[in-house]
Scaffold this motif. Structure first.
Motif, PDB file in Angstrom:
ATOM      1  N   LYS A  93       6.178  14.183  -0.119  1.00  0.00           N
ATOM      2  CA  LYS A  93       4.389  15.569  -0.351  1.00  0.00           C
ATOM      3  C   LYS A  93       5.225  16.697   0.367  1.00  0.00           C
ATOM      4  O   LYS A  93       4.939  17.889  -0.062  1.00  0.00           O
ATOM      5  N   THR A 139       1.216  -1.104   0.142  1.00  0.00           N
ATOM      6  CA  THR A 139      -0.522  -0.298  -0.394  1.00  0.00           C
ATOM      7  C   THR A 139       1.179   0.959   0.423  1.00  0.00           C
ATOM      8  O   THR A 139       0.467   2.562  -0.524  1.00  0.00           O
ATOM      9  N   GLU A 140       1.775   1.067   1.260  1.00  0.00           N
ATOM     10  CA  GLU A 140       3.127   2.224   0.571  1.00  0.00           C
ATOM     11  C   GLU A 140       3.725   2.439  -0.654  1.00  0.00           C
ATOM     12  O   GLU A 140       3.549   3.388  -0.666  1.00  0.00           O
ATOM     13  N   LYS A 166       2.192   2.471  -3.146  1.00  0.00           N
ATOM     14  CA  LYS A 166       1.301   2.589  -4.368  1.00  0.00           C
ATOM     15  C   LYS A 166       1.158   3.673  -4.154  1.00  0.00           C
ATOM     16  O   LYS A 166       1.382   4.576  -5.267  1.00  0.00           O
ATOM     17  N   GLU A 167       0.861   4.384  -2.887  1.00  0.00           N
ATOM     18  CA  GLU A 167       1.441   5.549  -3.037  1.00  0.00           C
ATOM     19  C   GLU A 167       2.463   6.971  -3.371  1.00  0.00           C
ATOM     20  O   GLU A 167       2.499   7.927  -4.161  1.00  0.00           O
ATOM     21  N   ASN A 207     -10.911   7.750  -6.123  1.00  0.00           N
ATOM     22  CA  ASN A 207      -9.139   7.367  -6.252  1.00  0.00           C
ATOM     23  C   ASN A 207      -8.768   8.180  -7.196  1.00  0.00           C
ATOM     24  O   ASN A 207      -7.481   7.913  -7.603  1.00  0.00           O
ATOM     25  N   ASN A 261      -2.781  17.661  -2.140  1.00  0.00           N
ATOM     26  CA  ASN A 261      -3.975  17.113  -1.777  1.00  0.00           C
ATOM     27  C   ASN A 261      -6.182  18.124  -2.718  1.00  0.00           C
ATOM     28  O   ASN A 261      -6.206  17.697  -1.675  1.00  0.00           O
ATOM     29  N   GLU A 294      -6.171  10.226  -5.743  1.00  0.00           N
ATOM     30  CA  GLU A 294      -4.384   9.994  -5.329  1.00  0.00           C
ATOM     31  C   GLU A 294      -4.351   9.179  -6.930  1.00  0.00           C
ATOM     32  O   GLU A 294      -2.937   9.535  -6.209  1.00  0.00           O
ATOM     33  N   LYS A 295      -4.391   8.655  -7.350  1.00  0.00           N
ATOM     34  CA  LYS A 295      -3.863   7.353  -7.944  1.00  0.00           C
ATOM     35  C   LYS A 295      -3.204   8.226  -9.231  1.00  0.00           C
ATOM     36  O   LYS A 295      -2.630   8.029 -10.647  1.00  0.00           O
ATOM     37  N   THR A 332       7.181   9.215   2.448  1.00  0.00           N
ATOM     38  CA  THR A 332       6.007   9.533   2.060  1.00  0.00           C
ATOM     39  C   THR A 332       5.480  11.096   2.104  1.00  0.00           C
ATOM     40  O   THR A 332       5.057  12.546   1.747  1.00  0.00           O
ATOM     41  N   ASN A 346       6.105   5.364   5.302  1.00  0.00           N
ATOM     42  CA  ASN A 346       5.382   6.218   6.111  1.00  0.00           C
ATOM     43  C   ASN A 346       5.686   7.360   5.376  1.00  0.00           C
ATOM     44  O   ASN A 346       5.834   8.823   4.967  1.00  0.00           O
TER      45      ASN A 346
END
Length: 705
Positions: A124, A6-7, A9-10, A426, A164, A428-429, A120, A117
C-alpha cells in the motif's frame, strides 16, 4: 480455508489494483494469492519484498542491488531516511520471517498472518510512493463554472493520493447505456478466450488428476494416494464443463512409465503424462499432517507452461473425514472453473469494470442472465436476477454496481443510491482502476459536479488512451458543461478509433452527440455527415431524423426539412404511446430548437387544444412563452396549472422560476431554483448558471435596501 484467507483477500484486491502497471510485482503476487501452502506463501511474500526493495535501491540509492542481501539495503534506506520508519519496521519483520519459506524450516501457520499483514502495509505504501504527485485542489462550483471558462484542461486532472481514498458510486442512463452496448457490442471484436489452451476441441476444460502424494511420514495413509485421486476424478466427471481423464487411463499410463512409487512423480513427469493424454491441465495433490490436523492440498496446473492456475487446501482432524474433504475440494475446483468459464462470456465488459468478483458460480450465473435481460432492455427482469445473485452472495460488491445501473435506467434513483451505499461498504474489493471509474461516475453524475468527475476520466484515459468508453464519457461530461470544443475533441477521437479499427458494430450516441455539438458550433456540413453515419448504424432512427430536420430548418431549407419531418412523423405514428397531441408537441419542440418560436407556438397551442388537461401540454407552451419573453404572465399561469398536477416535477419548477425571475421576484426565484436543483437527477449547466445569477441579484437587492 486457511487461517490467513482474510489477508490473502486483501492482497488479491491489491493485485487487481496493480494489474498492468507493476508487472514484476504482479507476477509474484499472482503466485502468492493462488496457493494455500504456507511455505509457498512465505516464499512469494519474500519475492514481493525483493521486487520492491530492488526498485527502491535503484530509484532512491541510485545503484543496482546485484547480490546484496535485503537486510543491508533496508538498513541503508532507513539510515538515509528514504522510507518512513514504520514501513522499515514492516520490511525488517517480513524479511526476517519470510526466510522460513525461502529456506524451509519449521514454523507455525499462525506466523503466516503477520507476514501477509506486513506485506500488505508495504505494498500500500509502495503504490502511494509510485503514484504520489502534487494534489490538484478541488475547485468550487463558482470557480468551475464562471462564464467564459471553457472547461477542464487536461493538465487539471488530479492524481489520486491513496488507495484508501473514499469512493462513492452512482450510475445513470448514460453509463448503463455505454456499458451495455459499447462493451458487449463493440469491444467483443477484440475478445479472446483465455482458456483456449486448456480446452478440448469440444470446448470443455481438460483435466488429468495425478495420484496424491503422502507427505505425512506415515505409510498407513498410502492407500489414500489412489483414493483421493479416484474420488476427485469421479466428482469432477459430473461437471459438464470438464473433460476429466478417467482413473483407469491414469493408472495405465503411470504404470507404463514404471513410476509405481508416487513420490517419484516429479512436476516434469506429471507434465509429460498430461501431455500424452492431451490434457490442458493437471492436478497435483498431497496429504500432510501438522499436529492433529490433516491438510489436503491440490494445485491446478496448466500443462504446457506448468503455471499454477489455482491452489486449494482443506483441513480435517480425522481420517474418516477424508471423503468429505474430497467432496469439498471437488466443489471448490468446480466452482472456480465454472466462474472462469462464465467470465469468458462477459470478458469484454471487464475492459470497463470487473463485475465478476464473486466466488459463487450460481451468483455469477444469475448475473450473466441479468445482463442478457439488460441487452434486451428488460430492466425489471434484470433487477430480479441481480437480486437473486446478491441473495446468494451478499458480498457481491460489483453485483450491486450493476444493480445501480439497472435501477437508474428504471428511473428509481432512490434504489440506485441504496445499491451504491451497500457497494461502498465493500469498496476495498474493487481494483484501483475501478475506483477511479466509480469516482468519476459519483462526482460527474450523482453529485452533479462534472468538473471533478471528468478529472478522474482524464486519469483513466491516460492509463488507457484507446479505451473508447472513457472517451465517450469525457465527451458527455464536457457536453453537460457546454465545453463543446473539448466534447468535439473527445468524440472525434472516439470515431477515429472506430474507423482505424474497422469496427463493424458501432454505437450510435457518440455520432449523435458530436453532431449536436457541431450544430451548436454552426458547422452544419459536419453535423449532417455525422447524422448520415448514425443512420448507417441505426437506419430509420427517429431521434436522428428529428435532428436532420432541425439542421435543415436552422439553415432555412424548408423543402429538405419537410422531407425529414414527414419521415419522422411516419416512424413515430407506429409507436404505441404516440398521439395527435404528442405529435403537435414534438413539432413544437422541433421549431423551438430551430429558433422559430412563432411556428412552435402554433403547434403547442394546437396540442393544448386537443388535451387541455394534460400538464405536459401546459408545460410545453409555458416554457416557450416564458423563455422567449412572448407572454410571461400566461406562461406562469400555465406552469402553475401543470404544477398543481405534478408539484414535484423539477422541470416545471425550473420554468416557473425563470418566469418569476423575469418578473423581478428574486428571493422566490432562488428558493424554487434550489428546490428544483436538489430534485434534478443530473447536472444542468443553464440551471446552475441561473442559480449563480439570481444569487447575485438577491445579494445586490439586499445591499440596495
Amino acid at each position: 480455508m486457511t487461517i490467513w484467507s482474510t489477508e490473502i483477500k486483501e492482497l488479491e484486491a491489491l493485485h487487481n489494483s496493480t494489474r498492468g502497471h507493476f508487472p514484476e510485482l504482479e507476477k509474484e503476487l499472482e503466485q502468492l494469492i493462488r496457493t494455500e501452502d504456507a511455505n509457498v506463501v512465505m516464499l512469494y511474500s519474500r519475492r514481493c519484498l525483493e521486487v520492491i526493495i530492488t526498485e527502491l535501491c535503484e530509484s532512491e540509492l541510485k545503484r543496482s542491488r546485484k547480490t546484496e542481501p535485503l537486510k543491508g539495503i533496508i538498513d541503508k534506506l532507513n539510515r538515509e531516511e528514504k522510507v518512513p520508519s514504520h514501513i522499515i519496521t514492516s520490511m525488517q519483520s517480513l524479511n526476517s520471517m519470510s526466510t522460513y519459506g525461502a529456506h524451509p524450516k519449521e514454523f507455525e501457520p499462525e506466523q503466516v498472518k503477520p507476514v501477509l499483514n506486513n506485506l500488505t502495509t508495504i505494498i500500500k505504501w509502495y503504490l502511494k510512493y509510485k503514484t504520489q504527485q502534487p494534489e490538484v485542489t478541488e475547485r468550487t462550483k463558482e470557480e468551475v463554472h464562471q462564464p467564459g471558462k471553457t472547461g477542464v484542461a487536461k493538465e487539471d486532472k488530479p492524481v489520486a493520493k491513496t488507495m484508501n481514498k473514499p469512493v462513492l458510486i452512482v450510475s445513470g442512463l448514460l453509463l448503463a447505456g455505454v456499458i451495455i452496448v459499447l462493451v458487449f457490442d463493440v469491444f467483443n471484436i477484440f475478445h479472446k478466450d483465455k482458456l483456449k489452451d486448456i480446452r478440448d476441441p469440444d470446448g470443455r476444460i481438460s483435466i488429468a488428476v495425478m495420484p496424491f502424494r503422502n507427505m505425512t511420514g506415515d505409510s498407513t495413509y498410502n492407500n489414500w494416494q489412489d483414493s483421493f485421486q479416484n474420488l476427485l476424478i469421479s466428482n469432477l466427471s459430473n461437471a459438464d464443463e470438464l473433460s476429466v481423464r478417467q482413473y483407469e487411463t491414469m493408472i495405465d499410463i503411470i504404470g507404463s512409465t514404471g513410476h509405481l512409487n508416487y513420490a517419484s512423480i516429479t512436476p516434469a513427469l506429471a507434465k509429460e503424462i498430461a501431455s500424452k493424454l492431451e490434457s490442458g491441465t493437471l492436478i497435483n495433490g498431497s496429504i500432510s499432517k501438522a499436529g492433529e490436523k490433516f491438510r489436503i492440498n491440490i494445485q491446478l496446473v496448466k500443462t504446457e507452461s506448468t503455471e499454477i492456475f489455482k491452489s486449494f487446501m482443506v483441513e480435517c482432524k480425522k481420517e474418516n473425514e477424508f471423503f468429505n474433504m474430497a467432496d469439498s475440494l471437488s466443489k471448490l475446483l468446480k466452482d472456480f472453473l465454472r466462474i472462469e468459464i462464465m467470465k469468458q462470456e462477459i470478458s469484454p465488459m471487464l475492459d470497463v469494470i470487473d463485475l465478476t468478483n464473486t466466488t459463487s458460480p450460481d451468483a455469477l450465473n444469475y448475473f450473466v442472465q441479468a445482463f442478457k435481460m439488460i441487452l434486451a432492455a428488460d430492466w425489471n427482469s434484470s433487477a430480479e436476477l441481480l437480486l437473486k445473485a446478491i441473495e446468494i452472495d451478499p458480498d457481491y460488491t460489483n453485483g450491486y454496481l450493476c444493480l445501480m445501473l439497472v435501477y437508474s435506467n428504471m428511473g428509481n434513483h432512490e434504489k440506485a443510491r441504496d445499491a451504491y451505499l451497500v457497494a461502498n461498504e465493500n469498496r476495498e474489493k474493487m481494483s484501483y482502476r475501478d475506483q477511479l471509474f466509480l469516482d468519476h461516475a459519483k462526482y460527474g453524475y450523482l453529485d452533479k459536479n462534472p468538473q471533478k468527475g471528468i478529472q478522474y476520466l482524464y486519469q483513466l484515459h491516460e492509463m488507457e488512451p484507446q479505451n473508447r468508453f472513457f472517451l465517450n464519457n469525457i465527451g458527455d461530461l464536457n457536453r453537460l458543461m457546454h465545453n463543446y470544443d473539448r466534447e468535439i475533441e473527445a468524440y472525434e477521437k472516439y470515431i477515429e478509433l472506430d474507423t482505424r479499427w474497422g469496427a463493424t458494430r458501432k454505437w450510435i450516441p457518440p455520432y449523435v452527440e458530436l453532431g449536436d455539438a457541431y450544430h451548436i458550433k454552426g458547422n452544419h456540413k459536419r453535423e449532417q455527415e455525422l447524422f448520415n453515419e448514425a443512420l448507417e448504424i441505426r437506419p430509420d432512427n427517429p431521434g436522428v431524423i428529428y435532428r436532420q430536420a432541425k439542421c435543415a430548418l436552422s439553415q432555412g431549407d424548408i423543402k429538405t426539412a419537410d422531407k425529414y419531418i414527414s419521415k419522422y412523423l411516419e416512424l413515430r405514428r407506429k409507436e404505441s404511446w404516440w398521439s395527435e397531441a404528442a405529435g403537435k408537441v414534438y413539432l413544437g419542440n422541433l421549431y423551438s430548437d430551430a429558433s422559430i418560436p412563432d411556428e412552435a407556438e402554433q403547434y403547442y397551442r394546437q396540442a393544448l387544444d386537443i388535451e387541455p388537461q394534460n400538464p405536459w401540454m401546459m408545460f410545453s407552451l409555458a416554457r416557450l412563452l416564458i423563455t422567449n419573453d412572448i407572454n410571461i404572465d400566461e406562461g406562469l399561469k400555465l406552469v402553475n396549472m401543470a404544477l398543481d398536477s405534478r408539484p414535484d416535477n423539477y422541470n416545471y419548477q425550473y420554468i416557473k422560476a425563470i418566469g418569476l425571475y423575469k418578473k423581478g421576484k428574486y428571493e422566490e426565484t432562488l428558493g424554487l431554483l434550489n428546490k428544483s436543483w436538489d430534485s434534478r437527477i443530473y447536472y444542468d449547466h443553464e440551471h446552475y448558471l441561473l442559480i449563480k445569477e439570481v444569487e447575485e441579484a438577491v445579494a445586490s437587492q439586499k445591499h440596495d435596501e
